[in-house]
Design a protein around this motif. Structure first.
Motif, short mmCIF file in Angstrom:
data_model
loop_
_atom_site.label_atom_id
_atom_site.label_comp_id
_atom_site.label_asym_id
_atom_site.label_seq_id
_atom_site.Cartn_x
_atom_site.Cartn_y
_atom_site.Cartn_z
N PRO A 261 -1.57 -10.75 -13.04
CA PRO A 261 -1.77 -9.68 -12.03
C PRO A 261 -1.96 -10.58 -10.74
O PRO A 261 -2.15 -11.47 -10.55
N ILE A 262 -1.68 -10.00 -9.70
CA ILE A 262 -1.76 -10.34 -8.44
C ILE A 262 -3.31 -10.31 -7.96
O ILE A 262 -4.21 -9.49 -8.13
N GLU A 263 -3.94 -11.51 -7.30
CA GLU A 263 -5.30 -11.60 -6.81
C GLU A 263 -5.61 -10.41 -6.09
O GLU A 263 -5.24 -9.97 -5.31
N ASN A 264 -6.96 -9.93 -6.59
CA ASN A 264 -7.66 -8.95 -5.84
C ASN A 264 -7.03 -7.44 -6.20
O ASN A 264 -7.39 -6.43 -5.54
N SER A 265 -5.91 -7.45 -7.11
CA SER A 265 -5.42 -6.13 -7.12
C SER A 265 -6.16 -5.48 -8.65
O SER A 265 -5.62 -4.18 -8.69
N VAL A 266 -6.65 -6.00 -9.44
CA VAL A 266 -7.03 -5.48 -10.67
C VAL A 266 -8.32 -4.28 -10.65
O VAL A 266 -9.35 -4.76 -9.67
N LYS A 267 -7.94 -3.24 -11.28
CA LYS A 267 -9.24 -2.27 -11.27
C LYS A 267 -9.30 -2.13 -12.81
O LYS A 267 -8.32 -1.57 -13.70
N VAL A 268 -10.25 -2.38 -13.52
CA VAL A 268 -10.59 -1.90 -14.75
C VAL A 268 -11.62 -0.66 -14.92
O VAL A 268 -12.59 -0.71 -14.29
N PHE A 269 -11.19 0.19 -15.47
CA PHE A 269 -11.97 1.43 -15.87
C PHE A 269 -12.48 1.59 -17.61
O PHE A 269 -11.49 1.32 -18.24
N LYS A 270 -13.66 1.98 -17.83
CA LYS A 270 -14.16 2.15 -18.94
C LYS A 270 -14.38 3.59 -19.13
O LYS A 270 -15.53 4.08 -18.79
N ASN A 271 -13.67 4.46 -19.88
CA ASN A 271 -13.92 5.92 -19.92
C ASN A 271 -13.84 6.54 -18.48
O ASN A 271 -14.82 7.45 -18.20
N GLY A 272 -12.87 5.85 -17.66
CA GLY A 272 -13.00 6.47 -16.33
C GLY A 272 -13.94 6.00 -15.47
O GLY A 272 -13.80 6.15 -14.12
N GLN A 273 -14.74 5.16 -15.79
CA GLN A 273 -15.88 4.65 -14.73
C GLN A 273 -15.42 3.09 -14.61
O GLN A 273 -14.91 2.30 -15.24
N LEU A 274 -15.42 2.90 -12.94
CA LEU A 274 -15.02 1.51 -12.52
C LEU A 274 -15.77 0.34 -12.95
O LEU A 274 -17.08 0.57 -12.69
N LEU A 275 -15.44 -0.62 -13.50
CA LEU A 275 -16.39 -1.59 -13.93
C LEU A 275 -16.33 -2.67 -12.69
O LEU A 275 -15.26 -2.79 -11.98
N ALA A 276 -17.15 -3.66 -12.60
CA ALA A 276 -17.22 -4.45 -11.71
C ALA A 276 -16.80 -5.98 -12.20
O ALA A 276 -17.29 -6.65 -13.40
N GLU A 277 -15.79 -6.86 -11.43
CA GLU A 277 -15.58 -7.90 -12.08
C GLU A 277 -16.44 -9.01 -11.85
O GLU A 277 -17.53 -8.84 -10.77
N ASP A 278 -16.57 -9.89 -12.79
CA ASP A 278 -17.74 -11.04 -12.87
C ASP A 278 -19.03 -10.56 -13.27
O ASP A 278 -20.02 -11.31 -13.77
N GLU A 279 -19.32 -9.16 -13.45
CA GLU A 279 -20.52 -8.48 -13.86
C GLU A 279 -19.96 -7.98 -15.11
O GLU A 279 -20.61 -8.24 -16.24
N ASP A 280 -19.06 -7.18 -15.25
CA ASP A 280 -18.76 -6.47 -16.36
C ASP A 280 -17.70 -7.00 -17.32
O ASP A 280 -17.60 -6.83 -18.46
N TYR A 281 -16.77 -7.76 -16.30
CA TYR A 281 -15.52 -8.57 -17.06
C TYR A 281 -15.26 -9.60 -16.34
O TYR A 281 -15.80 -9.83 -15.08
N GLU A 282 -14.77 -10.49 -16.94
CA GLU A 282 -14.00 -11.96 -16.46
C GLU A 282 -12.67 -11.87 -16.44
O GLU A 282 -11.96 -11.46 -17.52
N LEU A 283 -11.90 -12.34 -15.31
CA LEU A 283 -10.57 -12.18 -15.23
C LEU A 283 -9.93 -13.60 -15.38
O LEU A 283 -10.15 -14.36 -14.20
N ASP A 284 -9.10 -13.95 -16.12
CA ASP A 284 -7.95 -15.08 -15.94
C ASP A 284 -6.83 -14.84 -15.25
O ASP A 284 -5.99 -14.44 -16.32
N TYR A 285 -6.49 -14.83 -13.95
CA TYR A 285 -5.31 -14.36 -13.34
C TYR A 285 -4.07 -15.35 -14.18
O TYR A 285 -3.04 -14.72 -14.27
#
Length: 381
Positions: free
Chosen positions: A94-118
């Motif tokens: 993914p392009i940096e800062n372009s990712v949005k992750v939703f769990k059952n439609g709820q937006l998750l927070a990067e570094d808090e709810d998930y970690e991303l290896d670009y």
């Protein structure tokens, strides 16, 4: 790291004498009008977080958003229904800062709810997830887009857009957007909850019409998406930086190419499609093969030949099979023959000892050779 204002205040209390280092720190924390101004290249690469953007630069960025995003950056959505686990591998980095992750439609927070290896396109959930629908929206760099795809963003200028529908007035199962959304770029929220494409709603193929699975009433609807625009490059500096395949452009200055260049033909300004630009600036209507050494007819014996050069010089040669007669040049001289040389083909001395030409015109010549066969070589233009 920038120093806070309160820290600076403490250095200038009554009776305190700031040191040289204190003054250096103060000036390093100010934004310099010239030194800290960003340029288009900084915006394009996105590598600096220490420069400011002027309104003029921001306008250029919007005008050329297709260069930055639309020409090679594509939106994508990936789904993991009823997901259980701690790792999701994406289809593309993914392009940096372009990712949005939703769990059952709820937006998750990067570094808090998930970690991303670009670099490796991996999303990890430290606490794990059990039986939840996961949706990942992101952009990726596509260097080999499918041109036949009508929804492809390749070559298009694209800009973001947002539309809101109030709970007080909206009650419908259909929305007609102001613009046609680009594929995979749309996100719809109902009272802040992300809806699922192809489950909660669908997009009528090739249109800007959204249909919901059921009528929605008394809910705020927000639609975020990107659409293709007719924005064009207007900044002169940017026009000189990018050379494209479709826009009329003027390129100035001397250009140095480190590799081979190829072109079907070069047409002079004001010329016609059957004219070729010569090295001296003139034009010619001869076919391109006339100036390609690999295609000029030649061969010895029995085959006449010629070679044209881009500066107008022409070489011609022939194999002569009569002792004294009139011959035609392989091609007509556009102007005249400058020199015609004869030689005899034999393995012993001749009895006449001379070869000569006369009555030379643009199309033919008379030749006398000391033998039954010989050669002709001519230079002209």
């Amino acid at each position: 790291m920038a120093t806070s204002r309160n820290d600076f205040h403490s250095k200038f209390l009554n009776g305190d004498i700031p040191s040289h280092a204190d003054f250096v720190e103060i000036f390093d924390n100010f934004v310099h009008k010239q030194d800290d101004k960003a340029d288009f290249q900084m915006v394009e690469t996105g590598t600096s977080n220490e420069h400011y953007i002027t309104p003029a630069l921001l306008r250029s960025v919007f005008q050329n958003s297709g260069i930055i995003s639309g020409n090679c950056y594509f939106p994508l959505k990936e789904y993991r229904d009823d997901f259980t686990g701690s790792l999701v591998e994406l289809e593309h980095p993914p392009i940096e800062n372009s990712v949005k992750v939703f769990k059952n439609g709820q937006l998750l927070a990067e570094d808090e709810d998930y970690e991303l290896d670009y670099d490796h396109a991996k999303i990890s959930f430290p606490e794990g997830i059990t039986g939840r629908n996961i949706e990942i929206n992101y952009w990726y760099q596509n260097m080999n887009p499918i041109l036949e795809d009508s929804d492809s963003m390749y070559g298009k200028s694209s800009i973001p857009f947002k539309e809101n529908f109030s709970a007080d007035t909206f009650s419908n199962d259909t929305i007609t957007l102001q613009n046609k959304p680009l594929k995979y770029s749309i996100k719809i929220y109902k009272n802040g909850q992300l809806l699922r494409e192809d489950k909660d709603y669908s997009i009528v193929d090739g249109t800007n019409v959204i249909t919901f699975s059921e009528t929605i009433s008394n809910r705020n609807i927000e639609v975020d998406y990107w659409f293709a625009s007719s924005i064009s490059i207007s900044d002169q500096q940017l026009s000189s930086k990018y050379v494209d395949l479709t826009t009329n452009q003027t390129i100035g200055g001397n250009k140095t190419f480190i590799g081979d260049t190829q072109s079907k033909s070069f047409i002079k300004t004001g010329g016609a499609s059957n004219q070729y630009l010569m090295a001296d600036g003139s034009v010619s209507t001869s076919t391109a093969s006339d100036y390609d050494a690999g295609h000029s007819p030649y061969g010895i014996p029995l085959i006449n030949g010629y070679q044209k050069f881009s500066n107008g010089l022409i070489l011609q040669w022939a194999y002569l099979i009569n002792g004294s007669t009139n011959y035609s040049f392989p091609i007509t001289w556009p102007n005249r023959a400058s020199s015609v040389v004869l030689s005899t083909y034999r393995n012993s001395s001749g009895n006449k000892g001379f070869n000569h030409v006369y009555n030379v015109t643009n199309t033919s010549y008379d030749a006398i050779i000391d033998g039954s066969t010989g050669y002709m070589f001519a230079i002209g233009y």
